[in-house]
Design an enzyme around this catalytic site. Sequence first.
Site, mmCIF file in Angstrom:
data_model
loop_
_atom_site.group_PDB
_atom_site.id
_atom_site.type_symbol
_atom_site.label_atom_id
_atom_site.label_comp_id
_atom_site.label_asym_id
_atom_site.label_seq_id
_atom_site.Cartn_x
_atom_site.Cartn_y
_atom_site.Cartn_z
ATOM 1 N N GLU A 186 0.885 -1.164 0.000
ATOM 2 C CA GLU A 186 0.000 0.000 0.000
ATOM 3 C C GLU A 186 0.918 1.208 0.000
ATOM 4 O OE1 GLU A 186 -1.179 3.116 0.693
ATOM 5 O OE2 GLU A 186 -1.676 2.639 2.774
ATOM 6 N N GLU B 96 4.216 8.457 -3.764
ATOM 7 C CA GLU B 96 5.039 7.685 -2.839
ATOM 8 C C GLU B 96 5.965 6.717 -3.565
ATOM 9 O OE1 GLU B 96 2.932 5.833 0.334
ATOM 10 O OE2 GLU B 96 2.276 7.727 1.191
#
Length: 757
Positions: free
Chosen positions: A216, A225
């Site tokens: 995730e 990210e």
Amino acid sequence: MQLIPFHATIQSSSLFLMIPLLSKTLTIPSLPLLRLTLTPHSLLTRFTSTPTPTQTRSMSSDSTQRVFQLKLDPLTGNSEWVIIEDGNKEEEETFKSSSHALLATTSYLDMLNDDTRNRAFREAIDKTITKPCHVLDIGAGTGLLSMMAARAMGTCDDNKKGMVTACESYLPMVKLMRKVLNLNGMGKNVKIFNKRSDELQVDIDIPSRADVLVSEILDSELLGEGLIPTLQHAHDMLLVDNPLTVPYRATTYGQLVESTFLWKLHDLSNNEEEASDGIRLVPAGLDTILHVKAKQHPMHCDAISTEINLLSEPFKIFEFDFWKRPDSQGDSKLLIKATNDGRIHAVVSWWILQLDSEGTIFYSTAPRWITSPIATHTGNWCDHWKQCVWFIPGEGIPISKGEEVHLHAVHSDMSVSYNLATQATEIRECDSIAGDSHLTLSPERIAIYGDRKWRSCMLTALNNLLQARVHPLCVVADDSVFLSLLVAHLSKTSNVIALFPGLRERGVQYLKAVADANGITADRIEVFQKKKYLTLNDTKQKKVDLLIGEPYYYGNDGMLPWQNFRFWKERTMLDSVLAEDVLVMPCKAMLKACAMSLPDLWKSHRCLSKIEDFDHSIVNNTLGACGDLPAPLEGPLLPFFIWQCGETKELSETFTIMEFDFSKSIGPCYGKAQVEFTEQGMCHGFVLWIDWVMDAKNSVVLTTGPDERYWKQGVKLLSQPVAVGGRGSSTGNCCSTLIEASFDPSSGELAVKHVWS
């Protein structure tokens, strides 16, 4: 002390730089090849990405690992290095005592309280892992997905052949993960590596390539990210061919919108045209000299849904498959038909996660006005994932219903950008910002500088101040380019020294670029660039008559309101150069507060118990949870835009807790207030902010309260919600409480307590 993350390409659940040490001591100058860009405006955030090959690699898991962490004193701007080491019991105790402040400002707690997310990942993992295998969890955090994977294999006939590898590069989170795994009796089921995933090596760290990837590593934009480079390396080096993955696919969507509010967040040039102060922060021909960064800005768009005019149907932009190696670059060219008349001010975007290969389990960050079956909302408000807004340059693009818009979307490793055009316009290319004179500010700061009411207040306050001085020496103590120009514009006989503690050389170059357009000669404003405090030698023995500020410090946008008391600290350190009758603006500040019902925010920060049957109670204090904490522990004060915090309701009148007098040196302050509840409801906490009193007559007061969208407020959440009501209520609810607050000038911290009555 404020924690400072790094802008560096690292893989971790938090934005901190990890540096391996070969010995017990290391000084920073011994790393001359390590280039760091510090961003004081960023609060500690959850972050995952993959490093470039040229960066320093961390050591193997059996070596001593240290993390250098930079801590900022918000009152001085000074920073110091703190070392976190994976070491002995004494260091573990140090971690326990400091971890509360260390991780309380991350989004971990909010994410772990997202029941919809947790359930979706659990269902997809149970559906995907049906036999013993090797599972790799990248950016493992508290180890929740790793435990889900280990449990799924535990239901298989021969689970002894299965293994879970958890990769987490941020050492404080690794320490926490170990505690969570041991608490749940799974310490032997998951092998932890305190490394980035690109540092894992098959046959050295892990015995074989992994069959399944669970991860995730997503932000509100999806890619920020480091999803793409992380997947690329994993497919190249760590995963089998055609691996199983959870999630399976992510798809980004967008929609064209008209919104005056969004327009004001970026178009300073057109918004300041009607200002009456005569200052142009963005002069004609210099449209990009003061601007917001050309990127997607995370925002809770549901909070402004009534102010948005939808100009198109939702459209698919990009699709990213986790089960195959993604490309670093990609583009999408779309032809979009307008559904309404209006002016395109922004592209609002979101993503939908398909967690299983069959397409039965989804998670969506779509705004609530989207009614697609796979974007159905459960009513869960969360702060770790929002929608994103891409601003269209200038006043936007006018469009008529039925007219077609050409949209060109481009993605890189880490971000997405857009160009738009209609038949009547040329393609709106992303502004190429170059040169030292350009300043990049937050959308909220751009909106403040374009706000006529705010500028009028500053003009009035400064005019009142200048009436008492003929040939003033004025020091602008903060990073206000606006006040620097305004005082020079209003007083032709003034000498202006701008300290620009955050902007420094960037402020110098900016002023040089805009001075002439504002009728100010370049020598009228001097920028003090020495790395020390101003002395009489610097002022040619002349005392300072006026000390002014907004107050605003470049990079402090994410901080708590009272952390702008750096102005008070600066005033104190400049005491030796101030005239006895010096005029200070603002002259004082008032700590204001209001009791509020904040059910969504409280729920997202409540204490954790079991998450999909895995006990997480051990992380509550470390992650700054509220609710059911053992005495005397309390939840932290955290900064939020209250208007974006879901459902809210004011339960009391606004009240003043204490005042801060800037005519005196900084010192400890204490205040209290008896709060009478005026509305019935559940009180979840107190919202606090600063009102800046700009003049001694109290005629100009600038509030930063919940109704003001451009400032963050501080929030003190209660351990448990309390039913409250006005006096005379027959419900038996609490009708008042005593609030006490104390300010510590050595740290800039504000402590808030309450006693119910």
